[in-house]
Motif scaffolding. Structure first.
Motif, PDB file in Angstrom:
ATOM      1  N   LYS A 185       0.823  -1.216   0.000  1.00  0.00           N
ATOM      2  CA  LYS A 185       0.000   0.000   0.000  1.00  0.00           C
ATOM      3  C   LYS A 185       0.857   1.265   0.000  1.00  0.00           C
ATOM      4  CE  LYS A 185      -3.765  -2.038   2.680  1.00  0.00           C
ATOM      5  NZ  LYS A 185      -4.424  -2.010   3.990  1.00  0.00           N
ATOM      6  N   SER A 186       2.082   1.150   0.464  1.00  0.00           N
ATOM      7  CA  SER A 186       2.943   2.338   0.555  1.00  0.00           C
ATOM      8  C   SER A 186       3.492   2.720  -0.811  1.00  0.00           C
ATOM      9  CB  SER A 186       4.100   2.063   1.517  1.00  0.00           C
ATOM     10  OG  SER A 186       5.070   1.246   0.895  1.00  0.00           O
ATOM     11  N   ASN A 187       4.022   3.904  -0.879  1.00  0.00           N
ATOM     12  CA  ASN A 187       4.670   4.378  -2.113  1.00  0.00           C
ATOM     13  C   ASN A 187       6.183   4.227  -2.015  1.00  0.00           C
ATOM     14  OD1 ASN A 187       2.256   5.130  -3.354  1.00  0.00           O
ATOM     15  ND2 ASN A 187       2.246   7.104  -2.291  1.00  0.00           N
ATOM     16  N   ASP A 188       6.632   3.401  -1.106  1.00  0.00           N
ATOM     17  CA  ASP A 188       8.064   3.234  -0.872  1.00  0.00           C
ATOM     18  C   ASP A 188       8.616   2.136  -1.780  1.00  0.00           C
ATOM     19  OD1 ASP A 188      10.631   2.877   0.127  1.00  0.00           O
ATOM     20  OD2 ASP A 188      10.008   3.038   2.224  1.00  0.00           O
ATOM     21  N   LEU A 189       9.212   2.552  -2.867  1.00  0.00           N
ATOM     22  CA  LEU A 189       9.749   1.594  -3.845  1.00  0.00           C
ATOM     23  C   LEU A 189      10.917   0.796  -3.276  1.00  0.00           C
ATOM     24  CD1 LEU A 189       9.586   3.797  -7.079  1.00  0.00           C
ATOM     25  CD2 LEU A 189       7.989   2.026  -6.325  1.00  0.00           C
ATOM     26  N   GLU A 190      11.713   1.429  -2.455  1.00  0.00           N
ATOM     27  CA  GLU A 190      12.862   0.739  -1.859  1.00  0.00           C
ATOM     28  C   GLU A 190      12.380  -0.383  -0.935  1.00  0.00           C
ATOM     29  OE1 GLU A 190      16.850   1.560   0.867  1.00  0.00           O
ATOM     30  OE2 GLU A 190      15.462   3.199   0.519  1.00  0.00           O
ATOM     31  N   ALA A 191      11.366  -0.110  -0.115  1.00  0.00           N
ATOM     32  CA  ALA A 191      10.833  -1.134   0.787  1.00  0.00           C
ATOM     33  C   ALA A 191      10.241  -2.288  -0.014  1.00  0.00           C
ATOM     34  CB  ALA A 191       9.772  -0.522   1.704  1.00  0.00           C
ATOM     35  N   LYS A 192       9.526  -1.976  -1.095  1.00  0.00           N
ATOM     36  CA  LYS A 192       8.939  -3.022  -1.936  1.00  0.00           C
ATOM     37  C   LYS A 192      10.038  -3.880  -2.552  1.00  0.00           C
ATOM     38  CE  LYS A 192       4.719  -0.536  -3.152  1.00  0.00           C
ATOM     39  NZ  LYS A 192       3.906   0.023  -4.232  1.00  0.00           N
ATOM     40  N   SER A 193      11.093  -3.237  -3.030  1.00  0.00           N
ATOM     41  CA  SER A 193      12.200  -3.956  -3.658  1.00  0.00           C
ATOM     42  C   SER A 193      12.892  -4.879  -2.661  1.00  0.00           C
ATOM     43  CB  SER A 193      13.193  -2.947  -4.236  1.00  0.00           C
ATOM     44  OG  SER A 193      14.367  -3.586  -4.644  1.00  0.00           O
ATOM     45  N   LYS A 194      13.155  -4.375  -1.454  1.00  0.00           N
ATOM     46  CA  LYS A 194      13.843  -5.178  -0.440  1.00  0.00           C
ATOM     47  C   LYS A 194      12.960  -6.336   0.024  1.00  0.00           C
ATOM     48  CE  LYS A 194      16.948  -1.603   1.211  1.00  0.00           C
ATOM     49  NZ  LYS A 194      18.297  -2.071   1.174  1.00  0.00           N
ATOM     50  N   LEU A 195      11.668  -6.091   0.117  1.00  0.00           N
ATOM     51  CA  LEU A 195      10.759  -7.147   0.536  1.00  0.00           C
ATOM     52  C   LEU A 195      10.651  -8.237  -0.527  1.00  0.00           C
ATOM     53  CD1 LEU A 195       8.958  -8.131   2.781  1.00  0.00           C
ATOM     54  CD2 LEU A 195       7.106  -6.745   1.859  1.00  0.00           C
ATOM     55  N   LYS A 196      10.631  -7.845  -1.797  1.00  0.00           N
ATOM     56  CA  LYS A 196      10.623  -8.831  -2.894  1.00  0.00           C
ATOM     57  C   LYS A 196      11.897  -9.669  -2.843  1.00  0.00           C
ATOM     58  CE  LYS A 196       7.798  -6.399  -6.309  1.00  0.00           C
ATOM     59  NZ  LYS A 196       7.776  -5.709  -7.595  1.00  0.00           N
ATOM     60  N   GLU A 197      13.011  -8.995  -2.610  1.00  0.00           N
ATOM     61  CA  GLU A 197      14.302  -9.691  -2.515  1.00  0.00           C
ATOM     62  C   GLU A 197      14.277 -10.700  -1.365  1.00  0.00           C
ATOM     63  OE1 GLU A 197      18.925  -8.460  -1.557  1.00  0.00           O
ATOM     64  OE2 GLU A 197      17.624  -6.949  -2.456  1.00  0.00           O
ATOM     65  N   LEU A 198      13.695 -10.290  -0.227  1.00  0.00           N
ATOM     66  CA  LEU A 198      13.600 -11.180   0.926  1.00  0.00           C
ATOM     67  C   LEU A 198      12.715 -12.385   0.621  1.00  0.00           C
ATOM     68  CD1 LEU A 198      14.127 -11.690   4.013  1.00  0.00           C
ATOM     69  CD2 LEU A 198      12.005 -10.449   4.413  1.00  0.00           C
ATOM     70  N   LEU A 199      11.575 -12.140   0.016  1.00  0.00           N
ATOM     71  CA  LEU A 199      10.647 -13.235  -0.277  1.00  0.00           C
ATOM     72  C   LEU A 199      11.180 -14.181  -1.354  1.00  0.00           C
ATOM     73  CD1 LEU A 199       7.266 -11.286  -0.130  1.00  0.00           C
ATOM     74  CD2 LEU A 199       8.147 -12.915   1.549  1.00  0.00           C
ATOM     75  N   ASN A 200      12.050 -13.698  -2.218  1.00  0.00           N
ATOM     76  CA  ASN A 200      12.659 -14.538  -3.254  1.00  0.00           C
ATOM     77  C   ASN A 200      13.833 -15.351  -2.721  1.00  0.00           C
ATOM     78  OD1 ASN A 200      11.128 -14.175  -5.637  1.00  0.00           O
ATOM     79  ND2 ASN A 200      11.975 -12.122  -5.869  1.00  0.00           N
ATOM     80  N   ASN A 201      14.293 -15.046  -1.519  1.00  0.00           N
ATOM     81  CA  ASN A 201      15.406 -15.772  -0.914  1.00  0.00           C
ATOM     82  C   ASN A 201      14.981 -17.216  -0.672  1.00  0.00           C
ATOM     83  OD1 ASN A 201      16.673 -16.831   1.750  1.00  0.00           O
ATOM     84  ND2 ASN A 201      18.112 -15.293   0.990  1.00  0.00           N
TER      85      ASN A 201
ATOM     86  N   GLY B  94       7.017 -21.314   2.511  1.00  0.00           N
ATOM     87  CA  GLY B  94       6.406 -22.331   1.657  1.00  0.00           C
ATOM     88  C   GLY B  94       5.704 -21.701   0.466  1.00  0.00           C
ATOM     89  N   ALA B  95       4.612 -22.329   0.044  1.00  0.00           N
ATOM     90  CA  ALA B  95       3.872 -21.888  -1.144  1.00  0.00           C
ATOM     91  C   ALA B  95       3.312 -20.497  -0.948  1.00  0.00           C
ATOM     92  CB  ALA B  95       2.772 -22.869  -1.459  1.00  0.00           C
ATOM     93  N   GLY B  96       3.176 -20.052   0.287  1.00  0.00           N
ATOM     94  CA  GLY B  96       2.637 -18.709   0.567  1.00  0.00           C
ATOM     95  C   GLY B  96       3.518 -17.596   0.047  1.00  0.00           C
ATOM     96  N   ALA B  97       4.802 -17.886  -0.167  1.00  0.00           N
ATOM     97  CA  ALA B  97       5.725 -16.861  -0.645  1.00  0.00           C
ATOM     98  C   ALA B  97       5.311 -16.355  -2.011  1.00  0.00           C
ATOM     99  CB  ALA B  97       7.150 -17.420  -0.690  1.00  0.00           C
ATOM    100  N   THR B  98       4.869 -17.241  -2.870  1.00  0.00           N
ATOM    101  CA  THR B  98       4.430 -16.857  -4.216  1.00  0.00           C
ATOM    102  C   THR B  98       3.195 -15.960  -4.132  1.00  0.00           C
ATOM    103  OG1 THR B  98       5.248 -18.971  -5.033  1.00  0.00           O
ATOM    104  CG2 THR B  98       3.803 -17.749  -6.498  1.00  0.00           C
TER     105      THR B  98
END
Length: 147
Positions: free
Chosen positions: A113-129, A137-141
């Motif tokens: 919901k935020s407009n923080d692109l850096e937070a979104k990018s870091k969170l995507k990186e974390l979830l792709n780890n 598990g499957a919830g990551a997708t």
């Protein structure tokens, strides 16, 4: 400390013997502690035969110490009035601990919901780890799809 308090109370009321000697006064050791700390004054008449004190009196320091013993101050007695507190998490107090629990889904939804692109990018990186994906598990997708 009760014995210390008892001796100081007797001295403050002038109900203490004018002479105390080892062997006749059971609390001579406690009196001696108070004497060495400056809470009482007396004429030290000690000799090879043992400790002996004449004309014992309570000092001003002794009166203050007696007051502290009689009325111990606890941190619970101090209070501060706060007019209005609102929010989902807050802490008021001394020595408290605060635990905040946020689900991963809640975290992802709020970052999405935020407009923080850096937070979104870091969170995507974390979830792709691989390790994180393995734990979630499957919830990551599904969570990645929210971003």
């Amino acid at each position: 400390m009760e014995e210390h308090k008892h001796i100081l109370e007797l001295l403050s009321k002038n109900e203490f013997p004018e002479e105390i000697t080892e062997g006749k006064f059971a609390l001579i050791g406690i009196f001696k502690e108070l004497y060495k700390q400056g809470y009482v004054t007396a004429i030290d008449a000690s000799s090879g035969g043992g400790d002996s004190y004449l004309e014992p009196r309570i000092t001003i320091s002794g009166r203050k110490f007696l007051s502290e013993l009689a009325n111990p101050v606890s941190s619970a007695q101090h209070s501060i009035t706060i007019g209005n507190i609102s929010g989902s998490t807050f802490q008021v107090g001394n020595g408290n601990s605060l635990s905040v629990h946020v689900s991963v889904k809640e975290l992802v939804e709020n970052v999405a919901k935020s407009n923080d692109l850096e937070a979104k990018s870091k969170l995507k990186e974390l979830l792709n780890n691989a390790t994180v994906a393995g734990l979630i598990g499957a919830g990551a997708t599904a969570l990645l799809a929210l971003l």
